[in-house]
Design an enzyme around this catalytic site. Sequence first.
Site, short mmCIF file in Angstrom:
data_model
loop_
_atom_site.label_atom_id
_atom_site.label_comp_id
_atom_site.label_asym_id
_atom_site.label_seq_id
_atom_site.Cartn_x
_atom_site.Cartn_y
_atom_site.Cartn_z
N SER A 1 -4.23 -8.14 23.19
CA SER A 1 -4.21 -8.24 21.73
C SER A 1 -2.98 -9.00 21.28
O SER A 1 -2.01 -9.19 22.04
CB SER A 1 -4.21 -6.85 21.09
OG SER A 1 -3.02 -6.15 21.42
N HIS A 2 -3.00 -9.45 20.03
CA HIS A 2 -1.86 -10.19 19.48
C HIS A 2 -0.58 -9.38 19.59
O HIS A 2 0.46 -9.87 20.03
CB HIS A 2 -2.12 -10.56 18.02
CG HIS A 2 -0.91 -11.10 17.32
ND1 HIS A 2 -0.03 -10.30 16.62
CD2 HIS A 2 -0.42 -12.36 17.23
CE1 HIS A 2 0.94 -11.04 16.14
NE2 HIS A 2 0.74 -12.29 16.48
N ALA A 3 -0.63 -8.12 19.19
CA ALA A 3 0.56 -7.27 19.21
C ALA A 3 1.14 -7.17 20.61
O ALA A 3 2.36 -7.27 20.81
CB ALA A 3 0.23 -5.88 18.67
N THR B 1 -2.49 -6.23 14.18
CA THR B 1 -1.67 -7.39 13.84
C THR B 1 -2.38 -8.67 14.23
O THR B 1 -3.28 -8.67 15.07
CB THR B 1 -0.29 -7.36 14.55
OG1 THR B 1 -0.47 -7.61 15.95
CG2 THR B 1 0.41 -6.03 14.34
N ASP B 2 -1.96 -9.76 13.59
CA ASP B 2 -2.43 -11.10 13.92
C ASP B 2 -1.22 -12.02 13.73
O ASP B 2 -0.11 -11.54 13.45
CB ASP B 2 -3.61 -11.50 13.04
CG ASP B 2 -3.30 -11.41 11.55
OD1 ASP B 2 -2.15 -11.70 11.15
OD2 ASP B 2 -4.20 -11.07 10.77
#
Length: 223
Positions: free
Chosen positions: A178-180, A155-156
């Site tokens: 991370s983004h998620a 994801t982003d």
Amino acid sequence: MAHPPAAALAGARSALIDNLDAVRHLADGAIALLRQRGVLHADEGRDALQHLFLWEIDSACQGSLAAASLRARLLDRQARFARWQAETAPEYLLIQPDGQRAAGVLPASPIPTDGQRWRGLATGAGVARGRVRRIRHPAEGVALQAGEILVAPATDPGWTPLFLKAGGLVVETGGYLSHAAIVAREFALPAVVNLPGIMDALQDGEWVEVDGGRGVVRRVGNG
């Protein structure tokens, strides 16, 4: 760490949706003007706007930027974007001592499982149960129903609106930063990341439990 009360989370989500609605109205107005001025064709809409800068859209709407010039920029950027989408991005970049760069793909790592349970990184607190909905690109997000478990390859920021509908999150790649992982923690969304192969292991509609505290995803029959 104490989590924000449910009422506060609901209010934050409502405020975000209200702001997104205003942005959609502005985008629709800009699209109508750009079509009148010949920058966009009748079948082009919001997807085309992502290839333009805000100042370009504003200038074209006010008539201070030639429609033909902006149309040429749009077509060039759309073609470039299509080329990028057709490429397979490397999973890592390695800089050699002599300054040369090498790129490659990491070998597929099996996920520990007995066919019913998988363990990854615990990145979002809480436990959620729901039906699996595999989404490979944010554009497919219309298929996600409220409360379903969103299963994604990565994801982003473009995925963030889907987090508001999901009951839980499972992602093939990513770490604690991370983004998620970060957004799931902000939204108090049960989440597990770093589960390579989980997109193929699960099927849409089957019930799973996402334990964001232990980093475990498991099948739970019909819920």
